[in-house]
Design a protein around this motif. Structure first.
Motif, PDB file in Angstrom:
ATOM      1  N   MET A  98       0.849  -1.174   0.000  1.00  0.00           N
ATOM      2  CA  MET A  98       0.000   0.000   0.000  1.00  0.00           C
ATOM      3  C   MET A  98       0.896   1.239   0.000  1.00  0.00           C
ATOM      4  N   GLY A  99       0.670   2.140  -0.954  1.00  0.00           N
ATOM      5  CA  GLY A  99       1.431   3.377  -1.040  1.00  0.00           C
ATOM      6  C   GLY A  99       0.720   4.527  -0.340  1.00  0.00           C
ATOM      7  N   LYS A 100       1.388   5.643  -0.321  1.00  0.00           N
ATOM      8  CA  LYS A 100       0.831   6.854   0.281  1.00  0.00           C
ATOM      9  C   LYS A 100       0.832   7.964  -0.752  1.00  0.00           C
ATOM     10  N   VAL A 101      -0.108   8.893  -0.595  1.00  0.00           N
ATOM     11  CA  VAL A 101      -0.152  10.070  -1.453  1.00  0.00           C
ATOM     12  C   VAL A 101      -0.118  11.327  -0.600  1.00  0.00           C
ATOM     13  N   LEU A 102       0.445  12.380  -1.181  1.00  0.00           N
ATOM     14  CA  LEU A 102       0.413  13.707  -0.591  1.00  0.00           C
ATOM     15  C   LEU A 102      -0.737  14.444  -1.235  1.00  0.00           C
ATOM     16  N   VAL A 103      -1.587  15.047  -0.413  1.00  0.00           N
ATOM     17  CA  VAL A 103      -2.725  15.817  -0.903  1.00  0.00           C
ATOM     18  C   VAL A 103      -2.582  17.239  -0.366  1.00  0.00           C
ATOM     19  N   VAL A 104      -2.532  18.205  -1.283  1.00  0.00           N
ATOM     20  CA  VAL A 104      -2.441  19.616  -0.899  1.00  0.00           C
ATOM     21  C   VAL A 104      -3.826  20.227  -1.087  1.00  0.00           C
ATOM     22  N   VAL A 105      -4.351  20.802   0.001  1.00  0.00           N
ATOM     23  CA  VAL A 105      -5.699  21.350   0.000  1.00  0.00           C
ATOM     24  C   VAL A 105      -5.654  22.828   0.370  1.00  0.00           C
ATOM     25  N   LYS A 106      -6.337  23.650  -0.427  1.00  0.00           N
ATOM     26  CA  LYS A 106      -6.458  25.072  -0.110  1.00  0.00           C
ATOM     27  C   LYS A 106      -7.803  25.283   0.574  1.00  0.00           C
ATOM     28  N   VAL A 107      -7.760  25.956   1.738  1.00  0.00           N
ATOM     29  CA  VAL A 107      -8.954  26.221   2.527  1.00  0.00           C
ATOM     30  C   VAL A 107      -9.151  27.737   2.593  1.00  0.00           C
ATOM     31  N   LEU A 108     -10.332  28.186   2.173  1.00  0.00           N
ATOM     32  CA  LEU A 108     -10.671  29.602   2.265  1.00  0.00           C
ATOM     33  C   LEU A 108     -11.601  29.818   3.452  1.00  0.00           C
ATOM     34  N   PRO A 109     -11.243  30.738   4.365  1.00  0.00           N
ATOM     35  CA  PRO A 109     -12.083  30.995   5.537  1.00  0.00           C
ATOM     36  C   PRO A 109     -13.331  31.792   5.162  1.00  0.00           C
ATOM     37  N   LYS A 110     -14.339  31.759   6.060  1.00  0.00           N
ATOM     38  CA  LYS A 110     -15.581  32.500   5.813  1.00  0.00           C
ATOM     39  C   LYS A 110     -15.378  34.004   5.859  1.00  0.00           C
ATOM     40  N   ASP A 111     -14.441  34.481   6.701  1.00  0.00           N
ATOM     41  CA  ASP A 111     -14.141  35.911   6.707  1.00  0.00           C
ATOM     42  C   ASP A 111     -12.703  36.151   7.157  1.00  0.00           C
ATOM     43  N   ILE A 112     -12.262  37.392   7.064  1.00  0.00           N
ATOM     44  CA  ILE A 112     -10.860  37.715   7.336  1.00  0.00           C
ATOM     45  C   ILE A 112     -10.513  37.640   8.818  1.00  0.00           C
TER      46      ILE A 112
ATOM     47  N   LEU B  80      -3.085  23.195   3.393  1.00  0.00           N
ATOM     48  CA  LEU B  80      -2.857  22.034   4.259  1.00  0.00           C
ATOM     49  C   LEU B  80      -2.219  20.905   3.456  1.00  0.00           C
ATOM     50  N   TYR B  81      -1.293  20.202   4.100  1.00  0.00           N
ATOM     51  CA  TYR B  81      -0.565  19.100   3.470  1.00  0.00           C
ATOM     52  C   TYR B  81      -0.907  17.805   4.202  1.00  0.00           C
ATOM     53  N   PHE B  82      -1.660  16.944   3.531  1.00  0.00           N
ATOM     54  CA  PHE B  82      -2.114  15.682   4.113  1.00  0.00           C
ATOM     55  C   PHE B  82      -1.380  14.508   3.473  1.00  0.00           C
ATOM     56  N   SER B  83      -1.224  13.448   4.262  1.00  0.00           N
ATOM     57  CA  SER B  83      -0.740  12.169   3.771  1.00  0.00           C
ATOM     58  C   SER B  83      -1.853  11.162   4.008  1.00  0.00           C
ATOM     59  N   MET B  84      -2.084  10.312   2.999  1.00  0.00           N
ATOM     60  CA  MET B  84      -3.130   9.300   3.132  1.00  0.00           C
ATOM     61  C   MET B  84      -2.783   8.100   2.262  1.00  0.00           C
ATOM     62  N   PRO B  85      -3.326   6.918   2.582  1.00  0.00           N
ATOM     63  CA  PRO B  85      -3.098   5.746   1.742  1.00  0.00           C
ATOM     64  C   PRO B  85      -3.665   5.986   0.342  1.00  0.00           C
ATOM     65  N   ASP B  86      -3.011   5.411  -0.654  1.00  0.00           N
ATOM     66  CA  ASP B  86      -3.459   5.634  -2.030  1.00  0.00           C
ATOM     67  C   ASP B  86      -4.665   4.788  -2.416  1.00  0.00           C
ATOM     68  N   ASN B  87      -5.091   3.899  -1.528  1.00  0.00           N
ATOM     69  CA  ASN B  87      -6.200   3.006  -1.876  1.00  0.00           C
ATOM     70  C   ASN B  87      -7.476   3.271  -1.080  1.00  0.00           C
ATOM     71  N   ILE B  88      -7.628   4.450  -0.502  1.00  0.00           N
ATOM     72  CA  ILE B  88      -8.847   4.764   0.244  1.00  0.00           C
ATOM     73  C   ILE B  88      -9.993   4.965  -0.744  1.00  0.00           C
ATOM     74  N   GLU B  89     -11.091   4.279  -0.488  1.00  0.00           N
ATOM     75  CA  GLU B  89     -12.252   4.395  -1.355  1.00  0.00           C
ATOM     76  C   GLU B  89     -12.778   5.829  -1.322  1.00  0.00           C
ATOM     77  N   GLY B  90     -13.017   6.404  -2.476  1.00  0.00           N
ATOM     78  CA  GLY B  90     -13.511   7.773  -2.559  1.00  0.00           C
ATOM     79  C   GLY B  90     -12.407   8.799  -2.681  1.00  0.00           C
ATOM     80  N   GLY B  91     -11.160   8.362  -2.575  1.00  0.00           N
ATOM     81  CA  GLY B  91     -10.022   9.273  -2.732  1.00  0.00           C
ATOM     82  C   GLY B  91     -10.032  10.422  -1.738  1.00  0.00           C
ATOM     83  N   THR B  92      -9.891  11.628  -2.234  1.00  0.00           N
ATOM     84  CA  THR B  92      -9.776  12.806  -1.359  1.00  0.00           C
ATOM     85  C   THR B  92     -11.114  13.261  -0.787  1.00  0.00           C
ATOM     86  N   THR B  93     -12.200  12.627  -1.167  1.00  0.00           N
ATOM     87  CA  THR B  93     -13.523  13.014  -0.660  1.00  0.00           C
ATOM     88  C   THR B  93     -13.570  12.976   0.853  1.00  0.00           C
TER      89      THR B  93
END
Length: 90
Positions: free
Chosen positions: A1-15, A53-66
Motif C-alpha cells: 500500500m502506497g501513500k499520497v500527498l494531498v495539498v488542500v487550499k482552505v478559504l475561511p468564511k471571513d478575514i 494544508l498538506y495531508f498524507s493518506m493511503p493511495d487506496n482509500i475508497e472515494g479518494g480525497t472526498t
C-alpha cells in the motif's frame, strides 16, 4: 500500500478567522488513516488569507480525497475547500 500527498487550499468564511487556531482544530480530530503533515498561511489580497494544508493518506482509500474534503467542510469557519495537488509519495 502506497501513500499520497494531498495539498488542500482552505478559504475561511471571513478575514477574522484565526488560521493558526483553525489548523489546530483541524489537526485534533482527523479521520482514520489521514495524517496532517503541515500547513502554510498564504496572503491573497486586501487582508484575505487562505490556509494550505498538506495531508498524507493511503493511495487506496475508497472515494479518494472526498474523505478529506467532507471532513473540512464540517468546520463552520471554512467557506471553501479545494484540492490543489495530489502526488504519490515514495
Amino acid at each position: 500500500m502506497g501513500k499520497v500527498l494531498v495539498v488542500v487550499k482552505v478559504l475561511p468564511k471571513d478575514i477574522n478567522v484565526n488560521l493558526d487556531e483553525l489548523y489546530q482544530r483541524i489537526k485534533s480530530n482527523l479521520p482514520e488513516n489521514i495524517t496532517l503533515k503541515g500547513y502554510k498561511i498564504e496572503e491573497i489580497a486586501f487582508g484575505l488569507k487562505n490556509l494550505k494544508l498538506y495531508f498524507s493518506m493511503p493511495d487506496n482509500i475508497e472515494g479518494g480525497t472526498t474523505i478529506i474534503e467532507d471532513y473540512l467542510s464540517k468546520f463552520e469557519a471554512i467557506e471553501q475547500v479545494e484540492v490543489e495537488f495530489i502526488s504519490l509519495l515514495r
